[in-house]
Design an enzyme around this catalytic site. Structure first.
Site, short mmCIF file in Angstrom:
data_model
loop_
_atom_site.label_atom_id
_atom_site.label_comp_id
_atom_site.label_asym_id
_atom_site.label_seq_id
_atom_site.Cartn_x
_atom_site.Cartn_y
_atom_site.Cartn_z
N LEU A 206 0.82 -1.22 0.00
CA LEU A 206 0.00 0.00 0.00
C LEU A 206 0.85 1.26 0.00
O LEU A 206 0.47 2.28 -0.57
CB LEU A 206 -0.94 0.00 1.20
CG LEU A 206 -2.20 -0.87 1.09
CD1 LEU A 206 -3.10 -0.65 2.29
CD2 LEU A 206 -2.96 -0.57 -0.20
N CYS A 207 2.02 1.20 0.64
CA CYS A 207 2.84 2.42 0.70
C CYS A 207 3.34 2.80 -0.69
O CYS A 207 3.46 3.97 -1.02
CB CYS A 207 4.00 2.24 1.66
SG CYS A 207 5.06 0.86 1.23
N THR A 208 3.63 1.79 -1.53
CA THR A 208 4.04 2.10 -2.91
C THR A 208 2.90 2.80 -3.64
O THR A 208 3.11 3.82 -4.31
CB THR A 208 4.43 0.81 -3.66
OG1 THR A 208 5.61 0.29 -3.07
CG2 THR A 208 4.67 1.07 -5.13
#
Lengths: 459, 541
Positions: A206-208
């Site tokens: 999700l951070c990407t």
């Protein structure tokens, strides 16, 4: 009335003896008669593989065929699901497919079931001679596998009771590639034995998606997984709704523009969001026919059978490979029972905890119910109140009449399972080493570097 | 670019356009296919192509729908009993896809080929099903002379046969399943060195540090390694291990002395082999470059729309000159942990170099055309770039003629003897020999062995004799077809089982699609499908 000579090709295979036939092959007119009367085949799926399988069955002498499919026909099916026409779009696949085959092949009796596989009881599945799977999801395959394996009974000596075996034939394709396999529960490996054959889905952290998108797919998943829940909270995303897909496409395009990332198209958006597997008629034809051929062999022994996995690749030349995969002797689904060691004084709760921590049992269950023979020990649902008190009681007391060291066969069920599992409980005095092993296993669950959860691929 | 307002055509073909793209689909939609004989093998082949959306097909078949057809072919209906099979099959095939034009000729294919040799001219591909060797030989010479591709397909009992015939088939987009990324770290060009050197990795804060692309980490480690070791990359196992320790040493350590989780370092360790693995030319591509057609003379034969050999010649010149022995850079990089900005900048560094390589290849092609006195007749716009991007995927398949394969003086007897002798191929090579023997049996007896009840035993002996004749004729001395398979061939008496026909029809359609779209790699040689063992073999005979 059957036309003279109609089955002359098939009859050569069924009525003449040969040197390369299956064990116990008894050639004769009775075999085709059996296919046309008592033999019942179940086909799971009326899609790319299912349409082909139904046609192949009908033209291989099978008459009584049932087909289950919960889907309706979509325009994108028409490049391969040859039983459907543009005017059928929106109609149930199972119903239309059955109708077309029955209309084209004289004598065919295909019965459609427009429902989910979970909607039908074990008594329905136990009626069939053989089951052919034309599915595109691993979850459905596992469900059917455990259903077929649950029908299997073992003799006292641990060998499978042949009369309870429900053979499965499974096909799958992707692009120019595919596989066909034969599962004889208790004899050849089941899905659960070889689960590693299915590679895990690619998932983006999700951070990407949120902070460092680098590809068009990252932008699409951002719009689909993050923006949707932020901007259309409370509304369930429907991948089959064009307005929803268009919304994701537009937001993804916008995000890609902001970051200077090329390549977001509507087609890619659909592909990423729905995890579309490319599919063509020819590969489905090859794999389905291979499956029906194996079903015909398994039912009549007219030729030696596939043992037990065929891989087909048509993208670089034509290449096939057959492998005899091996059964997992401790498979929780098809073996005589998974061995579970517990201390002699273990309570039912402790045994349940051991199951949940067990490497194979643990992944199959979340909230198990346990019984011993016909006696419920701990049941979820309406019986919970009556059985909860058992949780704190030692197994030795619950399994009265069995020696302290003796193994007991427990039946374990769970919402995640289509059918109960067999667990062979062995109680022994020492527990320290086993418990340490289990602790070590529990501690090695990897954490993502950014400590964020992995984005689910299927919604 | 497709948009939400897609027409039904692109929706209909969506699942296959994802495989061969809009370009492949438009080639398919322009293809005209001729089918000879429309039993189940032919009908199934065409079914798969009609669903895919070819432009048009024509069926040539002389039979009338019989009871037997109702037992093994889906594209006939009970009510069509006695009608021309070509007519019925054509109508039922067309019903599946209104975009496809279909017609039929009610005549034996052998007779049509004889009477009107120009007939095949109208097609891109001829699919000949259930035809015996003598007729195939005749058809092949016709197709070769007309420049039409031929695909022969056959289902025979529990065996299948397929053979393509055309001089050669070239492929730019062979689309291999897996390929190692070409990062060129062993041969960095100035722009890549500069980009990598622009990072002062030590000085970055933790957040920035873990977003440095792994290509930069490896490149920097490699530069300093080379400085220390006189320019050589890590080569021995010990050196490689040492290099990896250095990469691992780039990982930041937290305040408690615990190494930090840095995915870019993890990726660098997995990709460390790029520091010592030289870019290589796959053997298939080497064969293309070394081919006599890949020479400046290709400019003389160059026709617009078919740039393959001219570009291969230009590519060869590039490899020998600017490339320093390497193929052009493809220009794409895999996804890697990095900020958006750094990733896109790195992507531009690679793309710019790839553009330069493609321009060099295009210049070679232009020079060759000019030298051949054909300036201005340059390659199509973007063709050189497309060619370079697929430089590692280029393939050429050449087909011997069937005539060469069967004639005693040119047959590859040793190869057949070897296939008959090896455990993995013995059964399928036996089927090959027995199929040819069955055709001989047909020539003398007027029927296939085992067709008639009561004659099975006698036919078997005759078939075995003919199989020996085939083996001896091609000089496969000492070898023989397996007896069990001879029995099986007679037991099944040339039955055309629907499932076997469906497998062969599926494989034939895949081959047809590969030939038409010019993507993926068709098989060369003779394919045998063994439905008893569920295996296939491609024999190079």
């Amino acid at each position: 009335m059957e036309l003279e000579g109609r089955w002359q090709d098939l009859d050569k295979l069924l009525a003449r003896d040969g040197n390369l036939v299956g064990p116990g092959f008894e050639p004769g007119p009775e075999l085709r008669e059996f296919l046309q009367t008592d033999c019942r085949v179940l086909c799971i799926g009326a899609g790319g593989l299912g349409c082909e399988i139904l046609k192949d069955l009908a033209l291989s002498g099978f008459v009584n065929v049932d087909v289950i499919d919960m889907d309706t026909i979509d325009v994108s099916n028409l490049n391969r699901q040859f039983l459907f026409r543009m005017s059928d779009v929106g109609k149930p696949k199972a119903v239309v497919a059955a109708e077309r085959v029955n209309a084209r092949v004289a004598g065919a009796r295909v019965t459609p079931h427009y429902c989910r596989i979970e909607d039908l009881p074990p008594s329905f599945y136990s009626e069939f001679t053989i089951i052919i799977l034309g599915l595109d999801s691993l979850e459905a395959r596992r469900w059917m596998n455990s259903m077929a394996c649950s029908l299997l009974e073992y003799e006292d000596d641990g060998s499978p009771d042949m009369s309870t075996i429900k053979p499965l034939v499974d096909g799958g394709t992707e692009g120019f590639k595919g596989h066909a396999r034969v599962i004889i529960p208790g004899v050849t490996p089941c899905f659960e034995c070889t689960l590693w054959l299915f590679p895990p889905q690619t998932k983006f952290p999700l951070c990407t998606l949120a902070e460092t998108p680098r590809s068009a797919a990252h932008c699409i998943e951002y719009a689909h997984l993050i923006l949707w829940s932020q901007q259309r909270a409370g509304e369930e995303f429907d991948a089959d709704c064009e307005e929803h897909m268009k919304w994701v496409f537009e937001r993804a395009t916008e995000r890609a523009r902001q970051y200077g990332i090329p390549g977001v198209t509507y087609q890619l958006t659909q592909g990423v969001v729905k995890n579309i597997i490319p599919a063509i008629a020819s590969t489905n034809a090859i794999i389905s026919a291979a499956c029906v051929l194996e079903a015909l062999k398994a039912v009549t022994m007219c030729s030696s059978g596939l043992n037990n996995y065929l891989m087909y690749t048509g993208s670089q030349g034509i290449y096939t490979h057959t492998v005899a995969y091996e059964k997992d002797e401790s498979c929780p689904v098809c073996s005589a029972g998974v061995l579970l060691q517990a201390p002699a004084d273990a309570t039912l709760q402790q045994v349940i905890d051991l199951m949940l921590a067990h490497p194979t049992l643990g992944r199959l269950m979340a909230h198990p119910s346990v019984s011993h023979g016909a006696t419920p020990l701990y049941m979820r649902g309406v019986l919970e109140d009556g059985t909860r008190a058992n949780l704190g009681r030692p197994m030795a007391e619950l399994l009265r009449g069995e020696g302290v060291e003796a193994a007991a066969l427990l039946t374990v069920n769970d919402k995640k399972l289509s059918a109960p599992l067999r667990v062979r409980l062995r109680r022994r005095r020492r527990r320290r080493r086993r418990a340490a092993e289990l602790d070590g296993r529990a501690g090695c669950r990897g954490a993502h570097a950014c400590m964020c959860m992995r984005a689910p691929r299927f919604v | 670019m497709s948009s939400p307002g897609d027409d039904s055509r692109s929706k209909r073909y969506d699942r296959q356009i994802r495989i061969w793209g809009a370009e492949g689909q438009s080639r398919l939609e322009a293809a005209r296919v001729l089918l000879l004989n429309c039993g189940p093998t032919g009908s199934e082949t065409l079914k798969n192509l009609v669903l895919g959306g070819i432009a048009a097909f024509t069926v040539v078949d002389a039979a009338r729908v019989s009871a037997r057809d109702l037992g093994n072919n889906f594209f006939v209906a009970p009510e069509s009993l006695g009608e021309p099979r070509a007519k019925v099959v054509t109508a039922l095939l067309k019903e599946m896809n209104e975009c496809v034009a279909g017609s039929y000729v009610e005549t034996p294919p052998e007779a049509l080929v004889e009477a009107d040799p120009g007939f095949v001219d109208r097609f891109d591909l001829v699919v000949a099903t259930q035809m015996t060797e003598p007729h195939l030989l005749h058809l092949e010479s016709l197709c070769r002379s007309k420049g039409v591709k031929l695909l022969a397909v056959r289902s025979y009992g529990l065996a299948g046969y397929m053979r393509a015939s055309m001089p050669e088939h070239t492929v730019i987009e062979s689309k291999p399943d897996t390929q190692v990324d070409d990062l060129r770290l062993t041969r960095p060009w100035p722009a890549l060195r500069e980009f990598a050197a622009s990072f002062n990795i030590e000085a970055l804060d933790d957040g920035a540090h873990k977003h440095v692309p792994y290509v930069v980490l490896i490149q920097q480690a490699l530069e300093s390694w080379r400085r220390e070791r006189g320019g050589a990359p890590p080569s021995t196992a010990a050196e490689r291990a040492e290099f990896k320790r250095r990469l691992a040493g780039m990982r930041r350590v937290g305040p408690e002395g615990v190494p930090m989780e840095e995915e870019n370092v993890d990726e660098a360790l997995k990709a460390a082999f790029h520091a010592w693995t030289q870019p290589s030319i796959p053997p298939e591509v080497r064969r293309v470059l070394e081919d006599e057609r890949a020479s400046p003379a290709a400019a003389d034969a160059h026709t617009p729309g078919d740039d393959f050999w001219l570009l291969a010649a230009a590519l060869r010149a590039f490899v020998a000159n600017e490339g320093g022995g390497c193929l052009p850079l493809e220009g794409s990089i895999p996804d890697m942990h990095a900020t958006t900005d750094l990733y896109l900048r790195l992507q531009r560094v690679y793309r710019a170099e790839a553009e330069a390589h493609a321009a060099a290849v295009e210049a070679h092609a232009a020079r060759m055309l000019a030298a051949a006195g054909r300036p201005g007749g340059g390659v199509a716009a973007g063709a050189a770039r497309h060619f370079c991007r697929n430089a590692r995927n280029l393939r050429v398949v050449r087909y011997r003629t069937l005539a060469e394969e069967v004639a005693p003086e040119s047959a590859r007897g040793e190869a057949l003897a070897e296939a008959l002798g090896e455990e993995g191929t013995a059964a399928n090579a036996s089927l090959y020999v027995l199929l040819r023997a069955a055709d001989r049996f047909h020539s003398t007896h007027g029927s296939f062995p085992g067709v008639l009840e009561g004659e099975v035993e006698a036919d078997m002996a005759a078939l075995k004799g003919l199989a020996q004749q085939v083996v001896a004729e091609v000089g496969a001395s000492g070898a023989a077809a397996a007896d069990d398979y001879a029995c099986e061939m007679c037991r099944l008496g040339a039955a055309e089982l629907h499932v076997v026909a469906a497998v062969m029809g599926g494989m034939a359609a895949q081959e047809a699609i590969k030939l038409i779209t010019r993507q993926f790699v068709p098989f060369g040689g003779t394919l045998i499908y063994n439905a008893i063992t569920s295996t296939t073999s491609v024999l190079d005979l």
